[in-house]
Scaffold this active site. Structure first.
Site, PDB file in Angstrom:
ATOM      1  N   LYS A   1      53.817  24.477 -91.007  1.00 42.75           N
ATOM      2  CA  LYS A   1      53.079  23.285 -90.586  1.00 42.75           C
ATOM      3  C   LYS A   1      52.966  23.343 -89.068  1.00 42.75           C
ATOM      4  O   LYS A   1      53.838  23.891 -88.387  1.00 42.75           O
ATOM      5  CB  LYS A   1      53.859  22.033 -90.995  1.00 42.75           C
ATOM      6  CG  LYS A   1      53.025  20.797 -91.098  1.00 42.75           C
ATOM      7  CD  LYS A   1      52.497  20.543 -92.496  1.00 42.75           C
ATOM      8  CE  LYS A   1      51.577  19.327 -92.470  1.00 42.75           C
ATOM      9  NZ  LYS A   1      51.084  18.964 -93.786  1.00 42.75           N
TER      10      LYS A   1
ATOM     11  N   GLY B   1      48.329   2.823 -95.228  1.00 37.96           N
ATOM     12  CA  GLY B   1      47.536   3.935 -94.692  1.00 37.96           C
ATOM     13  C   GLY B   1      46.251   4.088 -95.477  1.00 37.96           C
ATOM     14  O   GLY B   1      46.274   4.391 -96.674  1.00 37.96           O
TER      15      GLY B   1
ATOM     16  N   GLY C   1      43.597   6.179 -94.712  1.00 36.82           N
ATOM     17  CA  GLY C   1      42.879   7.350 -94.208  1.00 36.82           C
ATOM     18  C   GLY C   1      42.232   8.089 -95.357  1.00 36.82           C
ATOM     19  O   GLY C   1      41.898   7.504 -96.398  1.00 36.82           O
TER      20      GLY C   1
ATOM     21  N   VAL D   1      43.294  10.134 -97.683  1.00 35.65           N
ATOM     22  CA  VAL D   1      43.943  10.082 -98.994  1.00 35.65           C
ATOM     23  C   VAL D   1      44.102   8.628 -99.463  1.00 35.65           C
ATOM     24  O   VAL D   1      43.768   8.296-100.604  1.00 35.65           O
ATOM     25  CB  VAL D   1      45.325  10.779 -98.978  1.00 35.65           C
ATOM     26  CG1 VAL D   1      45.935  10.744-100.363  1.00 35.65           C
ATOM     27  CG2 VAL D   1      45.207  12.201 -98.481  1.00 35.65           C
TER      28      VAL D   1
HETATM   29  P1  NAD Z   1      44.527  10.351 -92.215  1.00 36.84           P
HETATM   30  O1  NAD Z   1      44.741  10.701 -90.796  1.00 36.84           O
HETATM   31  O2  NAD Z   1      43.161  10.500 -92.786  1.00 36.84           O
HETATM   32  O3  NAD Z   1      44.992   8.850 -92.473  1.00 36.84           O
HETATM   33  C1  NAD Z   1      46.193   8.305 -92.053  1.00 36.84           C
HETATM   34  C2  NAD Z   1      45.962   6.811 -91.948  1.00 36.84           C
HETATM   35  O4  NAD Z   1      47.227   6.175 -91.763  1.00 36.84           O
HETATM   36  C3  NAD Z   1      45.078   6.418 -90.776  1.00 36.84           C
HETATM   37  O5  NAD Z   1      44.075   5.520 -91.205  1.00 36.84           O
HETATM   38  C4  NAD Z   1      46.062   5.746 -89.804  1.00 36.84           C
HETATM   39  O6  NAD Z   1      45.457   4.738 -89.005  1.00 36.84           O
HETATM   40  C5  NAD Z   1      47.077   5.184 -90.763  1.00 36.84           C
HETATM   41  N1  NAD Z   1      48.391   4.918 -90.195  1.00 36.84           N
HETATM   42  C6  NAD Z   1      49.128   5.665 -89.332  1.00 36.84           C
HETATM   43  N2  NAD Z   1      50.306   5.090 -89.102  1.00 36.84           N
HETATM   44  C7  NAD Z   1      50.331   3.958 -89.830  1.00 36.84           C
HETATM   45  C8  NAD Z   1      51.279   2.946 -90.025  1.00 36.84           C
HETATM   46  N3  NAD Z   1      52.466   2.941 -89.409  1.00 36.84           N
HETATM   47  N4  NAD Z   1      50.977   1.943 -90.877  1.00 36.84           N
HETATM   48  C9  NAD Z   1      49.786   1.900 -91.519  1.00 36.84           C
HETATM   49  N5  NAD Z   1      48.836   2.839 -91.369  1.00 36.84           N
HETATM   50  C10 NAD Z   1      49.112   3.842 -90.539  1.00 36.84           C
HETATM   51  O7  NAD Z   1      45.599  11.190 -93.052  1.00 36.84           O
HETATM   52  P2  NAD Z   1      45.567  11.611 -94.587  1.00 36.84           P
HETATM   53  O8  NAD Z   1      44.986  12.967 -94.694  1.00 36.84           O
HETATM   54  O9  NAD Z   1      45.016  10.496 -95.411  1.00 36.84           O
HETATM   55  O10 NAD Z   1      47.123  11.769 -94.895  1.00 36.84           O
HETATM   56  C11 NAD Z   1      47.955  10.636 -95.160  1.00 36.84           C
HETATM   57  C12 NAD Z   1      49.354  11.122 -95.498  1.00 36.84           C
HETATM   58  O11 NAD Z   1      49.306  11.980 -96.649  1.00 36.84           O
HETATM   59  C13 NAD Z   1      50.028  11.950 -94.413  1.00 36.84           C
HETATM   60  O12 NAD Z   1      51.421  11.723 -94.426  1.00 36.84           O
HETATM   61  C14 NAD Z   1      49.734  13.378 -94.823  1.00 36.84           C
HETATM   62  O13 NAD Z   1      50.660  14.298 -94.287  1.00 36.84           O
HETATM   63  C15 NAD Z   1      49.883  13.240 -96.331  1.00 36.84           C
HETATM   64  N6  NAD Z   1      49.190  14.291 -97.083  1.00 36.84           N
HETATM   65  C16 NAD Z   1      47.848  14.468 -96.921  1.00 36.84           C
HETATM   66  C17 NAD Z   1      47.211  15.469 -97.658  1.00 36.84           C
HETATM   67  C18 NAD Z   1      45.723  15.668 -97.559  1.00 36.84           C
HETATM   68  O14 NAD Z   1      45.162  16.385 -98.403  1.00 36.84           O
HETATM   69  N7  NAD Z   1      45.032  15.076 -96.601  1.00 36.84           N
HETATM   70  C19 NAD Z   1      47.936  16.281 -98.525  1.00 36.84           C
HETATM   71  C20 NAD Z   1      49.305  16.050 -98.690  1.00 36.84           C
HETATM   72  C21 NAD Z   1      49.913  15.052 -97.943  1.00 36.84           C
END
Ligand code: NAD
Length: 342
Positions: A73, A171, A173, A175
């Site tokens: 990572k 969150g 975002g 996902v």
């Molecule tokens: P992203 O950056 O698209 O979204 C993250 C969201 O969380 C953002 O909208 C941000 O404003 C919000 N956020 C950050 N801190 C926060 C808090 N304290 N309280 C509330 N909201 C908060 O990221 P993503 O790709 O959706 O990933 C989300 C999580 O899932 C991460 O931990 C990531 O490592 C994990 N993940 C993602 C994937 C993937 O395919 N994208 C795969 C496995 C795991």
């Protein structure tokens, strides 16, 4: 500090504003694969700790999902909204190229599909891209998480229907949003939080969701809590105040410390180990690197087995009286151990 990790590289370019850490935890099962996070950690040590923990999680995620990859990572210490410039990404692409195939990366928090495409134009070892890839893996992660949510509900409540249930999502975002779409479509009532107020407002409109502050979503009364933001949301301090008896979400490293799961069990909280439920994205990007080419149907069939793996973990944890994440880690270590012995 790097105990148990094979390599940790630091890439610094002051002129182009890059501070990047690439952490390779374990490559017993194959080359290291894991996304790149862009986040404004308060200190360098925080960024390093994040990279070390995330890469370790990737080792277990890959092992449990049966993928021929190891755990890696990267963390770029920067604000993705203001400091992620093309020059900075150029410098990062050069760092990736210099690693010469030892690390494959893609999207994570703060690194978008457009950024992955930008990197891929400059260096080959980037997956989850539009050209030469299968696009953003987040919807696949969300599908696996949604199916995992249903498996957790089935185990805890006897039915896997989300209809009429109150589900808290932290969150919104890539996902979290996609997960909300699925939950809303099947009749769940949503309570959501995001530090980005626009996102929260959009969710209120799109899903008729109740919006709460990020700090309070952990304690919000709900049937299930789905952490989909950053890590360490479950700690000895937060666990006693959890508002839900089931925790099943996509965020990586949900437990502040592995041992904190010990606080969940006495409270009767069922926890879906993060790297098991959120493996959809990894399964998808790993398939891009398959020598036989990307096979969407095979990916979907694999993702649809996530609930089966989770149910096995839940049942084994229950039978052995051990935390679910202990069981998951033991299963991952068994596979890595077999690979090392072979
Ligand atoms: P992203 O950056 O698209 O979204 C993250 C969201 O969380 C953002 O909208 C941000 O404003 C919000 N956020 C950050 N801190 C926060 C808090 N304290 N309280 C509330 N909201 C908060 O990221 P993503 O790709 O959706 O990933 C989300 C999580 O899932 C991460 O931990 C990531 O490592 C994990 N993940 C993602 C994937 C993937 O395919 N994208 C795969 C496995 C795991």
């Amino acid at each position: 500090a790097f105990d148990g990790h094979e390599h940790v590289w630091l890439g610094e370019d002051e002129t182009r504003g890059l501070t990047a850490i690439v952490s390779i935890h374990n490559t017993a099962l194959g080359p290291a694969l894991g996304g790149t996070r862009v986040w404004p950690h308060a200190t360098f040590d925080d960024a390093l700790t994040d990279a070390l923990r995330l890469s370790r999680g990737m080792t277990f995620k890959s092992a449990i999902a049966g993928m021929p990859f190891g755990g890696g990572k990267a963390v770029i210490k920067a604000d993705p909204k203001t400091e992620k410039t093309p020059a900075m990404l150029e410098a990062y692409a050069e760092m990736l190229a210099a690693l010469n195939g030892q690390y494959y990366t893609g999207e994570d928090v703060g690194l978008t599909l457009a950024d992955a495409n930008f990197l891929r134009e400059r260096t080959p070892n980037v997956s989850g891209t539009t050209t030469g890839g299968s696009g953003n893996p987040s919807p696949v992660t969300a599908l696996g998480t949604f199916l995992g949510v249903k498996a957790a509900l089935k185990h805890a409540l006897g039915s896997n229907s989300v209809k009429g249930l109150r589900i808290a999502v932290q969150g919104l975002g890539s996902v979290g949003w996609s997960l909300c779409e699925r939950l809303h479509a099947e009749g769940a009532s949503l309570i959501v939080a995001d530090i980005d107020e626009t996102r929260a407002r959009q969710a209120k409109e799109a899903f008729a969701a109740d919006v709460v502050e990020s700090a309070t979503i952990v304690t919000a009364e709900a049937d299930l809590f789905a952490p989909c933001a950053l890590g360490a949301v479950l700690s000895k301090d937060t666990i006693p105040h959890l508002g839900a008896k089931i925790v099943a979400g996509a965020a990586n490293n949900q437990l502040a410390r592995h041992e904190d799961a010990g606080h969940l069990m006495p409270r009767g909280v069922l926890y879906a180990p993060d790297y098991v439920i959120n493996a959809g994205g990894l399964i998808n990007v790993a398939a891009e690197l398959d020598a036989d080419g990307y096979d969407r149907e095979a990916v979907m069939a694999h993702v649809r087995r996530i609930p089966e793996t989770l149910t096995h973990i839940f049942e084994r944890a229950h039978a052995e009286g051990r935390p679910t994440n202990d069981i998951a880690q033991a299963m991952a270590e068994e596979r890595i151990g077999r690979a090392c012995a072979a």
